[in-house]
Design an enzyme around this catalytic site. Structure first.
Site, PDB file in Angstrom:
ATOM      1  N   ARG A  49      47.292  -8.754  41.504  1.00 32.93           N
ATOM      2  CA  ARG A  49      47.314 -10.052  40.840  1.00 32.93           C
ATOM      3  C   ARG A  49      48.417 -10.953  41.392  1.00 32.93           C
ATOM      4  NH1 ARG A  49      43.249 -11.808  39.487  1.00 32.93           N
ATOM      5  NH2 ARG A  49      44.151 -13.267  38.008  1.00 32.93           N
ATOM      6  N   ILE A  50      49.640 -10.446  41.453  1.00 31.07           N
ATOM      7  CA  ILE A  50      50.749 -11.297  41.882  1.00 31.07           C
ATOM      8  C   ILE A  50      50.694 -11.563  43.382  1.00 31.07           C
ATOM      9  CG2 ILE A  50      53.270 -11.542  41.972  1.00 31.07           C
ATOM     10  CD1 ILE A  50      51.942 -11.809  39.166  1.00 31.07           C
TER      11      ILE A  50
ATOM     12  N   ARG B 185      50.656  -5.867  23.344  1.00 28.32           N
ATOM     13  CA  ARG B 185      49.592  -6.171  24.298  1.00 28.32           C
ATOM     14  C   ARG B 185      48.336  -6.549  23.516  1.00 28.32           C
ATOM     15  NH1 ARG B 185      50.396  -4.618  29.662  1.00 28.32           N
ATOM     16  NH2 ARG B 185      52.660  -4.611  30.021  1.00 28.32           N
TER      17      ARG B 185
ATOM     18  N   GLY C 116      61.211  -4.399  29.059  1.00 32.49           N
ATOM     19  CA  GLY C 116      62.607  -4.527  29.476  1.00 32.49           C
ATOM     20  C   GLY C 116      63.037  -5.966  29.642  1.00 32.49           C
TER      21      GLY C 116
ATOM     22  N   CYS D  98      57.732 -11.605  34.425  1.00 29.59           N
ATOM     23  CA  CYS D  98      57.180 -12.858  33.912  1.00 29.59           C
ATOM     24  C   CYS D  98      57.777 -13.185  32.548  1.00 29.59           C
ATOM     25  CB  CYS D  98      55.660 -12.774  33.824  1.00 29.59           C
ATOM     26  SG  CYS D  98      55.038 -11.354  32.882  1.00 29.59           S
TER      27      CYS D  98
ATOM     28  N   LYS E 248      50.611   3.253  53.818  1.00 29.18           N
ATOM     29  CA  LYS E 248      51.134   3.702  52.526  1.00 29.18           C
ATOM     30  C   LYS E 248      52.653   3.757  52.520  1.00 29.18           C
ATOM     31  CE  LYS E 248      47.132   6.290  50.858  1.00 29.18           C
ATOM     32  NZ  LYS E 248      46.619   7.587  50.348  1.00 29.18           N
TER      33      LYS E 248
ATOM     34  N   ASP F 283      48.090  -3.572  52.339  1.00 30.74           N
ATOM     35  CA  ASP F 283      47.589  -2.901  51.140  1.00 30.74           C
ATOM     36  C   ASP F 283      46.729  -1.726  51.589  1.00 30.74           C
ATOM     37  OD1 ASP F 283      46.180  -2.123  48.749  1.00 30.74           O
ATOM     38  OD2 ASP F 283      46.832  -4.022  47.883  1.00 30.74           O
TER      39      ASP F 283
ATOM     40  N   THR G 290      47.188  -6.431  31.239  1.00 31.69           N
ATOM     41  CA  THR G 290      47.567  -6.327  32.650  1.00 31.69           C
ATOM     42  C   THR G 290      46.842  -5.147  33.289  1.00 31.69           C
ATOM     43  OG1 THR G 290      49.476  -4.897  32.248  1.00 31.69           O
ATOM     44  CG2 THR G 290      49.850  -7.290  32.187  1.00 31.69           C
TER      45      THR G 290
END
Length: 339
Positions: free
Chosen positions: A12-13, A238, A216, A156, A84, A35, A186
């Site tokens: 996503r980010i 959530r 956190g 975020c 990896k 990736d 998420t």
């Protein structure tokens, strides 16, 4: 000439950071995406189509070893690798200056240094870090030094909470505070009930539950505003929405203030030193109104309440994907400006 940048992790980010950079005319040139879990064709597909943020306004084609992206008449060829081990990613061969570490897997100094073994000069972690210095743009980013080669953009939620906390603490002082973030789903959550380590509730179906969870974010705020250490903590719920979250900061103030005075202080900061980072609204808004919002934190004057002049509940919205990705880009560009 724009600095050369790499992205590790096209989730996503990672994808939205690339979209933000492209929307700004590519002020830092992404030359390599790594990736190991996705093919180039699949990269092109998930970059082109986005359930939350809509279809990419340009074209994107997956070719052998690269993505070809066209936007506003400009063609961008971005190499793709699938290593990896970060030390094996050809950052050096691609002359990458900064790696945007958005895989979520290499968030400590030791692990982030693996990118530097691969030839990267700096690493920007797009998650909270246990030991890397954390910066929230608009709050403490000016303290980033040129010789700090591994650093974090925090989370975020921290990016939403910290600007609001800074304004309130600077103006009125915070004796102590509790934060709750009502947070959208998420990628770490599950579509159906399943096992989830020690935090068993995190394994419950995301679409059918409100799930209490740890965060956190409040602790991270004390890393960027050290004087609040030991005075601020928080938790998360959530909820089954796809995007946009909201922070509830309940705080005891040192200096008594009316709710109107608090709102005025936030509005002044939103129009002043925190413009573009902190926003202000007094309209009857809901979460979907903030999809695609580039600011970190939008204070909702209509939603907050005060018990008295020293005990208040303040509410601030954030697009936990797009807003955060904009701050990643801002911190990236700031780091590149340092010499």
């Amino acid at each position: 000439m724009a600095a050369r940048v790499g992205i590790n992790g096209f989730g996503r980010i990672g994808r939205l950071v690339l979209r933000v950079l492209l929307s700004r005319g590519m002020p830092a040139n992404v030359v390599l995406i790594n990736d190991p879990f996705i093919t180039t064709d699949a990269m092109a597909y998930i970059f082109k189509y986005d359930t939350v943020h809509g279809r990419f306004p340009g074209t994107v084609v997956g070719k052998e070893g690269k993505l070809e992206i066209t936007l506003n008449g400009h063609v961008y060829d971005i190499a793709v690798s699938a290593c990896k081990n970060p030390a094996e990613i050809p950052w050096g061969a691609s002359n990458v200056e900064v790696v945007i570490e958005s895989s979520g897997a290499f968030t400590t100094m030791e692990k982030a240094h693996l990118h530097q073994q691969g030839g990267a000069k700096k690493v920007l972690i797009t998650a909270p870090s246990a030991d890397a210095p954390m910066f929230v743009y608009g709050v403490n980013h000016q303290s980033l030094k040129a010789d700090q080669t591994v650093f974090s953009n925090a989370s975020c939620t921290t990016n939403c909470l910290a600007p609001l906390t800074k304004v309130i603490n600077d103006k009125f002082g915070i004796v102590r505070g509790l934060m709750t973030t009502v947070h959208s789903t998420t990628a770490t959550q599950k579509t159906v009930d399943g096992p989830s380590g020690k935090a068993w509730r995190d394994g419950r179906a995301a679409a059918g539950n409100i799930i209490p969870s740890s965060t956190g974010a409040a602790k991270a705020v004390t890393a960027v505003i050290p004087e609040l250490k030991g005075r601020l903590t928080g938790m998360s719920f959530r909820v089954p929405t796809l995007n946009v979250s909201v922070v509830d900061l309940t705080a005891e103030l040192k200096t008594p203030a009316t709710y109107e005075e608090i709102c005025n202080a936030v509005r002044e900061a939103a129009n002043g030193e925190l413009k573009g980072v902190l926003g202000y609204t007094d309209e009857q808004v809901v979460s979907s109104d903030f999809v695609g919002e580039p600011m970190s934190s939008i204070f909702d004057a209509k939603a907050g309440i005060a018990l008295d002049k020293t005990f208040v509940k303040l509410v601030s919205w954030y697009d936990n994907e797009w807003g955060y990705s904009n701050r990643v880009v801002d911190l990236l560009l700031h780091s590149l400006s340092l010499h």
